[in-house]
Design a protein around this motif. Structure first.
Motif, PDB file in Angstrom:
ATOM      1  N   GLY A   1      96.175  90.191 -29.192  1.00 63.74           N
ATOM      2  CA  GLY A   1      95.060  89.958 -28.286  1.00 63.74           C
ATOM      3  C   GLY A   1      94.304  88.691 -28.640  1.00 63.74           C
ATOM      4  N   GLY A   2      92.957  88.768 -28.609  1.00 63.43           N
ATOM      5  CA  GLY A   2      92.133  87.593 -28.887  1.00 63.43           C
ATOM      6  C   GLY A   2      92.312  87.029 -30.281  1.00 63.43           C
ATOM      7  N   VAL A   3      92.646  87.880 -31.240  1.00 63.18           N
ATOM      8  CA  VAL A   3      92.860  87.397 -32.614  1.00 63.18           C
ATOM      9  C   VAL A   3      94.035  86.432 -32.664  1.00 63.18           C
ATOM     10  CG1 VAL A   3      93.489  88.124 -34.952  1.00 63.18           C
ATOM     11  CG2 VAL A   3      91.810  89.431 -33.657  1.00 63.18           C
ATOM     12  N   GLY A   4      95.025  86.638 -31.815  1.00 65.00           N
ATOM     13  CA  GLY A   4      96.153  85.706 -31.759  1.00 65.00           C
ATOM     14  C   GLY A   4      95.715  84.306 -31.371  1.00 65.00           C
ATOM     15  N   CYS A   5      94.708  84.208 -30.494  1.00 62.09           N
ATOM     16  CA  CYS A   5      94.154  82.894 -30.138  1.00 62.09           C
ATOM     17  C   CYS A   5      93.542  82.208 -31.355  1.00 62.09           C
ATOM     18  CB  CYS A   5      93.095  83.047 -29.054  1.00 62.09           C
ATOM     19  SG  CYS A   5      93.696  83.677 -27.484  1.00 62.09           S
ATOM     20  N   ALA A   6      92.851  82.966 -32.175  1.00 59.01           N
ATOM     21  CA  ALA A   6      92.218  82.395 -33.364  1.00 59.01           C
ATOM     22  C   ALA A   6      93.255  81.850 -34.339  1.00 59.01           C
ATOM     23  CB  ALA A   6      91.350  83.451 -34.044  1.00 59.01           C
ATOM     24  N   VAL A   7      94.314  82.603 -34.547  1.00 58.37           N
ATOM     25  CA  VAL A   7      95.390  82.136 -35.436  1.00 58.37           C
ATOM     26  C   VAL A   7      95.995  80.853 -34.896  1.00 58.37           C
ATOM     27  CG1 VAL A   7      97.655  82.700 -36.384  1.00 58.37           C
ATOM     28  CG2 VAL A   7      95.897  84.479 -36.242  1.00 58.37           C
ATOM     29  N   SER A   8      96.287  80.839 -33.609  1.00 61.96           N
ATOM     30  CA  SER A   8      96.915  79.677 -32.985  1.00 61.96           C
ATOM     31  C   SER A   8      96.038  78.433 -33.098  1.00 61.96           C
ATOM     32  CB  SER A   8      97.206  79.987 -31.518  1.00 61.96           C
ATOM     33  OG  SER A   8      97.680  78.844 -30.850  1.00 61.96           O
ATOM     34  N   THR A   9      94.749  78.550 -32.749  1.00 58.97           N
ATOM     35  CA  THR A   9      93.862  77.389 -32.753  1.00 58.97           C
ATOM     36  C   THR A   9      93.616  76.887 -34.163  1.00 58.97           C
ATOM     37  OG1 THR A   9      92.802  78.209 -30.747  1.00 58.97           O
ATOM     38  CG2 THR A   9      91.624  76.517 -31.986  1.00 58.97           C
ATOM     39  N   GLY A  10      93.439  77.802 -35.120  1.00 62.10           N
ATOM     40  CA  GLY A  10      93.232  77.382 -36.506  1.00 62.10           C
ATOM     41  C   GLY A  10      94.403  76.583 -37.047  1.00 62.10           C
ATOM     42  N   LEU A  11      95.616  77.056 -36.778  1.00 63.66           N
ATOM     43  CA  LEU A  11      96.812  76.328 -37.217  1.00 63.66           C
ATOM     44  C   LEU A  11      96.942  74.994 -36.496  1.00 63.66           C
ATOM     45  CD1 LEU A  11      99.436  79.226 -37.379  1.00 63.66           C
ATOM     46  CD2 LEU A  11      98.303  78.096 -39.296  1.00 63.66           C
ATOM     47  N   CYS A  12      96.534  74.970 -35.238  1.00 64.87           N
ATOM     48  CA  CYS A  12      96.651  73.749 -34.437  1.00 64.87           C
ATOM     49  C   CYS A  12      95.823  72.611 -35.024  1.00 64.87           C
ATOM     50  CB  CYS A  12      96.222  74.042 -33.015  1.00 64.87           C
ATOM     51  SG  CYS A  12      96.551  72.709 -31.871  1.00 64.87           S
ATOM     52  N   MET A  13      94.648  72.920 -35.591  1.00 63.16           N
ATOM     53  CA  MET A  13      93.807  71.888 -36.195  1.00 63.16           C
ATOM     54  C   MET A  13      94.528  71.192 -37.354  1.00 63.16           C
ATOM     55  SD  MET A  13      90.999  71.937 -34.394  1.00 63.16           S
ATOM     56  CE  MET A  13      92.059  72.308 -33.003  1.00 63.16           C
ATOM     57  N   TRP A  14      95.248  71.957 -38.148  1.00 65.41           N
ATOM     58  CA  TRP A  14      96.018  71.362 -39.254  1.00 65.41           C
ATOM     59  C   TRP A  14      97.159  70.507 -38.732  1.00 65.41           C
ATOM     60  CZ3 TRP A  14      94.539  71.342 -44.202  1.00 65.41           C
ATOM     61  CH2 TRP A  14      93.553  72.258 -44.595  1.00 65.41           C
ATOM     62  N   LEU A  15      97.810  70.976 -37.685  1.00 68.99           N
ATOM     63  CA  LEU A  15      98.909  70.209 -37.093  1.00 68.99           C
ATOM     64  C   LEU A  15      98.424  68.871 -36.556  1.00 68.99           C
ATOM     65  CD1 LEU A  15     101.845  70.029 -35.983  1.00 68.99           C
ATOM     66  CD2 LEU A  15     101.002  71.139 -33.910  1.00 68.99           C
ATOM     67  N   MET A  16      97.277  68.859 -35.890  1.00 68.21           N
ATOM     68  CA  MET A  16      96.756  67.620 -35.308  1.00 68.21           C
ATOM     69  C   MET A  16      96.362  66.619 -36.395  1.00 68.21           C
ATOM     70  SD  MET A  16      94.553  69.262 -32.158  1.00 68.21           S
ATOM     71  CE  MET A  16      93.875  67.698 -31.593  1.00 68.21           C
ATOM     72  N   LEU A  17      95.780  67.103 -37.486  1.00 64.61           N
ATOM     73  CA  LEU A  17      95.444  66.193 -38.596  1.00 64.61           C
ATOM     74  C   LEU A  17      96.702  65.573 -39.183  1.00 64.61           C
ATOM     75  CD1 LEU A  17      93.535  64.923 -40.664  1.00 64.61           C
ATOM     76  CD2 LEU A  17      93.694  67.044 -41.990  1.00 64.61           C
TER      77      LEU A  17
END
Length: 452
Positions: A194-210
């Protein structure tokens, strides 16, 4: 004169500003698209999950945008150095900005986790409370890399390299949507979070973008003259302190606006899941359209800063007002879009009829403040291009915490207008900000011309 308000000069400046702004715009839309994807994809699970993500995203957005503002000092500093031809100063400034980013990112992560305590004082069901808190705890892992990314983002845009941030943001959005699809709905045999999956995805995405930005700086020829990673350098407080003095008022300015919207989200929570969800969808779409004038504003910081670095205040004034005019023109278009397509916009986010109806109603108020919102972000950005940050901070604090929020509480709570009352307050607050910031920009521009 090359910077008088004649049609050929205006056309040339519009073309130059757009050339710098459109990749920033695409990048900003992709970045905000992550939040849109989180809300839209969760909206097709359940109203409770959508409410939890809406509340968690409100806290996340306040912290995230404040970090962006604090880190924006590097934009003005590098733009002035580039305008003055002092390219040798740029790598040192970027290295020190990255040390600043480390401290800012860790502090922001701690504050985000502490902010979940506010959920204890809202009228939330146990499930919504638990999911909203968990959302913030998980997504906060992305704040340190996000702060570092914004430092490199500001450096890149200020040397007129805006396409990299566009490409990286698009990659981040694609990654975010794909991982959301896996974790929110439980595809490919993974658990449905559910919504927790969004949090995991966005948090990891920040590291990928850096990581992607660091790689791009290393391989792209455009960065060789100012490449910041040539050697190790310890933090120097004498260099970081001026960045904080310049950046903290910007962070407070961003906080004043976003926290007012976030506070409204928390106050609306007392009216139930439908009110929370409709408010968040309307706010989410408004944030999406806001990216266009914001992108003009980011380009204005570079254009005005470079003109001032070259010692050309007349050109800086010309650039500033052209940018404000472009932002205002888009405000008219976005207002018409919201009014004419409000029902279709609501339906794209959720299948709940009650949420759709209320969201369409709130989008009318969102349309009303498009002109003011576009004007205030463009004028405040132009002022920052002059390396002036305290005046916008004071004006934004007055407009949002002195006008918008008290008026919204008076109408929404005192007169039982619920979400609509808060949106009326926000509209009036944005109008106050637009008027005062326009006056401040006009006064500052004339002052700099006279000093020259």
């Amino acid at each position: 004169m090359p910077h008088t308000f004649t049609f050929p000069n205006i056309r040339r400046e519009i073309a130059a500003l757009w050339q710098l702004a459109w990749p920033v715009l695409v990048g900003q839309l992709a970045t905000v698209g992550m939040g849109v994807a989180d809300v839209a994809m969760t909206g097709h699970t359940s109203a409770d999950e959508l409410a939890a993500v809406s509340l968690g995203a409100s806290v996340w957005a306040i912290i995230l945008v404040t970090v962006s503002g604090v880190m924006m000092a590097i934009n003005s500093i590098v733009a002035h150095d580039v305008g003055a031809g002092a390219l040798d100063k740029v790598p040192h400034a970027v290295r020190q900005a990255l040390w600043k980013a480390l401290a800012v990112g860790v502090t922001a992560a701690a504050l985000a986790n502490l902010a979940t305590l506010v959920f204890d004082y809202l009228y939330l069901t146990p499930h919504v409370h638990r999911q909203a808190s968990l959302f913030v705890h998980i997504i906060s892992i992305g704040l340190p890399p996000f702060a570092a990314y914004r430092a490199l983002y500001g450096y890149s845009t200020s040397i007129n390299q805006t396409k990299p941030v566009m490409v990286i943001a698009i990659l981040g959005l694609l990654f975010n949507v794909f991982v959301n699809w896996l974790l929110v709905f439980g595809n490919w045999g993974l658990p449905a979070l559910g919504g927790v999956g969004c949090a995991v995805s966005t948090g990891l995405c920040m590291w990928l973008m850096l990581a992607a930005m660091i790689v791009w700086l290393r391989v792209a020829p455009a960065y060789r003259a100012t490449y910041p990673f040539t050697h190790w350098e310890w933090p120097h407080w004498a260099e970081i302190a001026p960045m904080l003095r310049l950046g903290l008022p910007i962070g407070v300015t961003y906080f004043a606006e976003v926290s007012a919207f976030g506070a409204v989200s928390l106050l609306v929570a007392r009216y139930g899941v439908v009110e929370i969800s409709a408010h968040q969808i309307a706010l989410n779409f408004s944030s999406l359209t806001f990216m266009v004038p914001l992108s003009f504003g980011i380009a204005l910081i570079t254009r005005v800063g470079q003109a001032m670095g070259e010692g050309l205040p007349v050109r800086a004034r010309f650039v500033a007002w052209i940018g404000v005019g472009m932002a205002l023109a888009f405000g008219v278009l976005s207002a018409l879009l919201m009014v004419l397509c409000r029902h279709q916009i609501a339906a794209a986010y959720t299948s709940d009829p009650a949420v759709q109806a209320l969201c369409a109603y709130l989008l009318v108020f969102a349309a009303l403040f498009q002109l003011s919102d576009a004007t205030q972000v463009a004028t405040s950005s132009a002022i920052r291009g002059y390396k002036v940050t305290r005046a916008p901070m004071l004006i934004q604090l007055l407009a949002f915490w002195g006008v918008a929020l008290p008026l919204g509480c008076w109408l929404g709570l005192g007169h039982d207008m619920a979400a609509a009352g808060f949106w009326i307050g926000l509209t009036i607050g944005l109008t106050v900000a637009a008027v005062l910031l326009s006056w401040a920009l006009a006064r500052l521009a004339v002052q700099r011309v006279r000093e020259a």
